[in-house]
Write a protein that holds these residues in place. Sequence first.
Motif, PDB file in Angstrom:
ATOM      1  N   ASP A  28      53.281 -60.061  65.921  1.00  9.75           N
ATOM      2  CA  ASP A  28      54.086 -60.120  64.496  1.00  9.75           C
ATOM      3  C   ASP A  28      55.150 -60.909  64.746  1.00  9.75           C
ATOM      4  OD1 ASP A  28      52.380 -57.986  63.744  1.00  9.75           O
ATOM      5  OD2 ASP A  28      53.533 -56.319  64.413  1.00  9.75           O
ATOM      6  N   LEU A  29      55.762 -61.069  63.565  1.00 11.73           N
ATOM      7  CA  LEU A  29      57.267 -61.856  63.521  1.00 11.73           C
ATOM      8  C   LEU A  29      58.284 -60.766  63.803  1.00 11.73           C
ATOM      9  CD1 LEU A  29      58.184 -64.703  62.530  1.00 11.73           C
ATOM     10  CD2 LEU A  29      58.556 -63.594  60.469  1.00 11.73           C
TER      11      LEU A  29
ATOM     12  N   ARG B 161      57.880 -64.814  67.680  1.00 15.66           N
ATOM     13  CA  ARG B 161      56.748 -63.803  67.766  1.00 15.66           C
ATOM     14  C   ARG B 161      56.389 -63.077  68.970  1.00 15.66           C
ATOM     15  NH1 ARG B 161      53.617 -63.941  63.114  1.00 15.66           N
ATOM     16  NH2 ARG B 161      53.913 -65.584  61.461  1.00 15.66           N
TER      17      ARG B 161
END
Length: 321
Positions: free
Chosen positions: A173-174, A180
């Motif tokens: 996920d960012l 990330r």
Amino acid sequence: MHTDLVAALDIGGTKIAGALVDGDGSLLVRAQRPTPAREDAESVMGAVAAVLEELKVSPLWHGARAVGIGSAGPVDASAGTVSPVNVPGWRDFPLVERVVAETGGLPVALVGDGVAMTAAEHWLGAARGYDNALCLVVSTGVGGGLVLGGKLHRGPTGNAGHIGHISVDLDGDLCPCGARGCVERLASGPNIARRALENGWLPGPDGDATAAAVAASARLGDRAAVASFERAAQALAAGIAATATLTEIDIAVIGGGVAGAGEVLFAPLRRSLRDYATLSFVRGLTVAPAVMGTDAGLVGAAAAASSVRHEGANARAVAAP
């Protein structure tokens, strides 16, 4: 009489705490104000000044030889500025300069809150006696600090050891930081709760959807709750093992609210460490819970201040006693 004290400030998004601290780490005088986190820069500084004023009226104040500040970050110790994420009114705020002025020219040491916690645990807590240690604060975010060669290693800006933004999931996920798969994105309290909810965990009748509530469910065997803590533990283990491989730390100390989950976190963390810390020189790494509790920020700030007593006004170098 106490003639060799330091003043300590612990600055966060909720409260600004202060203390006069002696050479044994005892907090002799305390003061505290709520952080006016949604107000402008001068209002926040006003709360800091009020805490300092309360310390200054103590007859013990004349024994203070330096000031240590542990602040929510980012901090820039080289510039003497702070930009706490959760205090938007402070961006590149010249906190060291202002505290020097408020205290009549005492030398000031500034460190991030994760580094302050590390200084406290190394001085009086779970990392005492270890020359090489990583200390983590796992709560709303994930921060940390390093002790290398027996001394606090803060880095040029005071942020060294910030394990929360090591990437442990290359396509993950960012993270709000822009990268990330950061440790923080997987292991912080809000992200543990978010992941549990996404995977079917249901809060109890009181609606509590915090990581502490997820931990309570995990103790009762709730699969989604257990899985969320196992994923957090895996991320922490990967970050700790990477740090150990780079720096040959002997111990990782874990504090912050999420560490309050106890074995719900520590059991899968120790298991995962066996998978990641595989080389001979990191296999013996110890993992331990922090012991300094809510006073860690003040004690760590005092540890920072102790190092600058003989360096003159505006000094910012830091080392645990």
